[in-house]
Structure formats: structure tokens, C-alpha cells
Design a protein around this motif. Sequence first.
Motif, PDB file in Angstrom:
ATOM      1  N   TRP A 192      40.483  56.266  45.750  1.00 45.05           N
ATOM      2  CA  TRP A 192      41.724  55.875  46.436  1.00 45.05           C
ATOM      3  C   TRP A 192      42.891  55.885  45.456  1.00 45.05           C
ATOM      4  CZ3 TRP A 192      45.134  51.848  45.547  1.00 45.05           C
ATOM      5  CH2 TRP A 192      46.110  51.631  46.529  1.00 45.05           C
ATOM      6  N   LEU A 193      42.687  55.297  44.269  1.00 43.25           N
ATOM      7  CA  LEU A 193      43.770  55.188  43.297  1.00 43.25           C
ATOM      8  C   LEU A 193      44.162  56.538  42.719  1.00 43.25           C
ATOM      9  CD1 LEU A 193      45.659  53.388  41.569  1.00 43.25           C
ATOM     10  CD2 LEU A 193      43.789  53.221  39.910  1.00 43.25           C
ATOM     11  N   THR A 194      43.173  57.382  42.414  1.00 47.04           N
ATOM     12  CA  THR A 194      43.432  58.601  41.645  1.00 47.04           C
ATOM     13  C   THR A 194      43.608  59.863  42.480  1.00 47.04           C
ATOM     14  OG1 THR A 194      41.077  59.067  41.434  1.00 47.04           O
ATOM     15  CG2 THR A 194      42.105  57.733  39.683  1.00 47.04           C
ATOM     16  N   GLY A 195      43.126  59.852  43.716  1.00 51.61           N
ATOM     17  CA  GLY A 195      43.168  61.056  44.533  1.00 51.61           C
ATOM     18  C   GLY A 195      42.011  62.001  44.256  1.00 51.61           C
ATOM     19  N   PHE A 196      41.130  61.649  43.307  1.00 48.16           N
ATOM     20  CA  PHE A 196      39.946  62.472  43.059  1.00 48.16           C
ATOM     21  C   PHE A 196      38.941  62.256  44.183  1.00 48.16           C
ATOM     22  CE2 PHE A 196      40.939  61.508  38.385  1.00 48.16           C
ATOM     23  CZ  PHE A 196      41.585  62.714  38.198  1.00 48.16           C
ATOM     24  N   ASP A 197      38.173  63.297  44.511  1.00 43.12           N
ATOM     25  CA  ASP A 197      37.047  63.075  45.415  1.00 43.12           C
ATOM     26  C   ASP A 197      35.849  62.664  44.558  1.00 43.12           C
ATOM     27  OD1 ASP A 197      35.830  65.437  44.401  1.00 43.12           O
ATOM     28  OD2 ASP A 197      36.662  66.659  46.013  1.00 43.12           O
ATOM     29  N   ARG A 198      34.731  62.348  45.203  1.00 44.91           N
ATOM     30  CA  ARG A 198      33.566  61.847  44.457  1.00 44.91           C
ATOM     31  C   ARG A 198      33.041  62.884  43.446  1.00 44.91           C
ATOM     32  NH1 ARG A 198      31.888  56.886  46.347  1.00 44.91           N
ATOM     33  NH2 ARG A 198      32.610  56.370  48.426  1.00 44.91           N
ATOM     34  N   ASN A 245      47.844  57.287  44.040  1.00 38.19           N
ATOM     35  CA  ASN A 245      48.115  56.902  45.423  1.00 38.19           C
ATOM     36  C   ASN A 245      49.521  56.305  45.517  1.00 38.19           C
ATOM     37  OD1 ASN A 245      48.172  55.208  47.880  1.00 38.19           O
ATOM     38  ND2 ASN A 245      46.026  55.788  48.026  1.00 38.19           N
ATOM     39  N   PRO A 246      50.311  56.745  46.521  1.00 32.39           N
ATOM     40  CA  PRO A 246      51.679  56.218  46.661  1.00 32.39           C
ATOM     41  C   PRO A 246      51.721  54.695  46.871  1.00 32.39           C
ATOM     42  CG  PRO A 246      51.267  58.000  48.238  1.00 32.39           C
ATOM     43  CD  PRO A 246      49.996  57.763  47.501  1.00 32.39           C
ATOM     44  N   LEU A 247      50.628  54.119  47.375  1.00 32.25           N
ATOM     45  CA  LEU A 247      50.593  52.670  47.599  1.00 32.25           C
ATOM     46  C   LEU A 247      50.234  51.890  46.334  1.00 32.25           C
ATOM     47  CD1 LEU A 247      48.812  52.552  51.085  1.00 32.25           C
ATOM     48  CD2 LEU A 247      51.256  52.459  50.584  1.00 32.25           C
ATOM     49  N   ALA A 248      49.969  52.595  45.231  1.00 30.82           N
ATOM     50  CA  ALA A 248      49.582  51.920  43.986  1.00 30.82           C
ATOM     51  C   ALA A 248      50.652  50.942  43.516  1.00 30.82           C
ATOM     52  CB  ALA A 248      49.279  52.940  42.903  1.00 30.82           C
ATOM     53  N   ALA A 249      51.905  51.225  43.819  1.00 26.53           N
ATOM     54  CA  ALA A 249      52.988  50.331  43.403  1.00 26.53           C
ATOM     55  C   ALA A 249      52.873  48.951  44.064  1.00 26.53           C
ATOM     56  CB  ALA A 249      54.341  50.956  43.714  1.00 26.53           C
ATOM     57  N   GLN A 250      52.071  48.857  45.125  1.00 24.26           N
ATOM     58  CA  GLN A 250      51.863  47.559  45.789  1.00 24.26           C
ATOM     59  C   GLN A 250      50.847  46.689  45.041  1.00 24.26           C
ATOM     60  OE1 GLN A 250      50.792  48.067  49.901  1.00 24.26           O
ATOM     61  NE2 GLN A 250      52.570  49.332  50.358  1.00 24.26           N
ATOM     62  N   MET A 254      49.423  52.933  30.676  1.00 23.43           N
ATOM     63  CA  MET A 254      48.819  51.598  30.602  1.00 23.43           C
ATOM     64  C   MET A 254      48.912  50.906  31.963  1.00 23.43           C
ATOM     65  SD  MET A 254      47.093  49.427  28.978  1.00 23.43           S
ATOM     66  CE  MET A 254      47.152  49.650  27.216  1.00 23.43           C
ATOM     67  N   ARG A 255      50.014  51.107  32.677  1.00 24.39           N
ATOM     68  CA  ARG A 255      50.157  50.504  34.006  1.00 24.39           C
ATOM     69  C   ARG A 255      49.073  51.042  34.937  1.00 24.39           C
ATOM     70  NH1 ARG A 255      54.922  52.259  36.014  1.00 24.39           N
ATOM     71  NH2 ARG A 255      55.980  51.084  34.408  1.00 24.39           N
ATOM     72  N   ARG A 256      48.792  52.345  34.873  1.00 27.08           N
ATOM     73  CA  ARG A 256      47.756  52.932  35.728  1.00 27.08           C
ATOM     74  C   ARG A 256      46.376  52.377  35.387  1.00 27.08           C
ATOM     75  NH1 ARG A 256      50.403  58.958  35.633  1.00 27.08           N
ATOM     76  NH2 ARG A 256      51.911  58.484  37.263  1.00 27.08           N
ATOM     77  N   ILE A 257      46.115  52.209  34.107  1.00 27.41           N
ATOM     78  CA  ILE A 257      44.836  51.618  33.695  1.00 27.41           C
ATOM     79  C   ILE A 257      44.751  50.181  34.204  1.00 27.41           C
ATOM     80  CG2 ILE A 257      43.461  50.889  31.698  1.00 27.41           C
ATOM     81  CD1 ILE A 257      44.707  53.374  30.213  1.00 27.41           C
ATOM     82  N   ARG A 258      45.844  49.447  34.106  1.00 22.07           N
ATOM     83  CA  ARG A 258      45.877  48.064  34.600  1.00 22.07           C
ATOM     84  C   ARG A 258      45.720  48.011  36.121  1.00 22.07           C
ATOM     85  NH1 ARG A 258      44.590  44.472  30.706  1.00 22.07           N
ATOM     86  NH2 ARG A 258      45.883  44.769  28.882  1.00 22.07           N
ATOM     87  N   TYR A 259      46.285  49.002  36.836  1.00 21.10           N
ATOM     88  CA  TYR A 259      46.065  49.075  38.283  1.00 21.10           C
ATOM     89  C   TYR A 259      44.568  49.127  38.574  1.00 21.10           C
ATOM     90  CZ  TYR A 259      50.974  50.379  39.495  1.00 21.10           C
ATOM     91  OH  TYR A 259      52.326  50.425  39.711  1.00 21.10           O
ATOM     92  N   LEU A 260      43.861  49.994  37.849  1.00 23.38           N
ATOM     93  CA  LEU A 260      42.422  50.124  38.046  1.00 23.38           C
ATOM     94  C   LEU A 260      41.718  48.809  37.729  1.00 23.38           C
ATOM     95  CD1 LEU A 260      39.894  51.735  38.690  1.00 23.38           C
ATOM     96  CD2 LEU A 260      39.979  52.673  36.367  1.00 23.38           C
ATOM     97  N   ASP A 319      39.200  46.838  52.531  1.00 21.26           N
ATOM     98  CA  ASP A 319      40.421  47.377  53.156  1.00 21.26           C
ATOM     99  C   ASP A 319      41.672  46.673  52.602  1.00 21.26           C
ATOM    100  OD1 ASP A 319      39.721  45.009  54.528  1.00 21.26           O
ATOM    101  OD2 ASP A 319      40.675  45.677  56.380  1.00 21.26           O
ATOM    102  N   ARG A 320      41.547  45.428  52.176  1.00 23.46           N
ATOM    103  CA  ARG A 320      42.693  44.727  51.554  1.00 23.46           C
ATOM    104  C   ARG A 320      42.927  45.251  50.136  1.00 23.46           C
ATOM    105  NH1 ARG A 320      45.034  39.708  53.718  1.00 23.46           N
ATOM    106  NH2 ARG A 320      45.710  39.796  51.585  1.00 23.46           N
ATOM    107  N   VAL A 321      41.835  45.500  49.409  1.00 25.19           N
ATOM    108  CA  VAL A 321      41.947  46.040  48.055  1.00 25.19           C
ATOM    109  C   VAL A 321      42.644  47.396  48.104  1.00 25.19           C
ATOM    110  CG1 VAL A 321      40.658  46.889  46.043  1.00 25.19           C
ATOM    111  CG2 VAL A 321      39.916  44.803  47.213  1.00 25.19           C
ATOM    112  N   LEU A 322      42.319  48.202  49.141  1.00 25.39           N
ATOM    113  CA  LEU A 322      42.882  49.534  49.271  1.00 25.39           C
ATOM    114  C   LEU A 322      44.242  49.551  49.974  1.00 25.39           C
ATOM    115  CD1 LEU A 322      39.672  51.569  50.174  1.00 25.39           C
ATOM    116  CD2 LEU A 322      40.645  51.067  47.926  1.00 25.39           C
TER     117      LEU A 322
END
Length: 113
Positions: free
Chosen positions: A36-42, A65-70, A88-94, A108-111
Motif C-alpha cells: 500500500w505504501l510503496t505501490g509495489f506488488d507482492r 501512496n498519495p495518502l501517505a501524507a495522512q 527518512m520520512r518515508r522510512i518513518r511512515y513504514l 483498513d484504518r492503518v491503510l
Amino acid sequence: MHRIFTTSVASVYPLYVAKLERKGRTRAELDEVITWLTGFDREQLAHHLEAGTTFEDFFAAARLNPLAAQITGSVCGVKVQEVEDPLMRRIRYLDKLVDELARGKALDRVLRT
């Protein structure tokens, strides 16, 4: 440069899995959060894990993901929305998404759906 940038995602991934499994969550949920965060498939995620891709290259190839800013809140006492360095922000998002899963938040809330 932070040491985490040159660390392979594959070396941290088992730590995420262990943390989540201790809390009753699954590797499949972790993979869903990462895709979800990266746009990669499995398949792409599996490739990056097998190839030993660094966090720097992993997020350089990602379509964030455009919603990552949330994604807000603190990881290790640092507010993710205030982290200046984009990588670093992207790593912290993860990290924050993994923390939310570990705390029992519904997927669904996490995503952010």
C-alpha cells in the motif's frame, strides 16, 4: 547520511514480522501495508527482499501512496510529519504503519481507507 539508508530492507523485514507476529498479526498484513505504501506488488516486494535492496533504493523505486501524507504521530519520539529528510520520512511512515498494526489498529484504518 543515516546508516539506515544503506541498510537492506531484507535485514529489517524479519524484525517487522517478528514484532507483528508477537502481537497476533501476520506477515500477509505486513506485506499489504508495504505494498500500500510503496505501490509495489507482492512479486516486486519479494524481488527487493531477495535482492537485498537498500532502503534508499527501495524508496527511490517506490510510487508512494498519495495518502501517505495522512500518516502522522510519533516514532521513537519523533513526529513523522516533521521529519525533514524525504527518505527518512518515508522510512518513518513504514515504521509508523508497522507500529499501528502491532497496536491492534484495524487494517483498513492503518491503510487510511
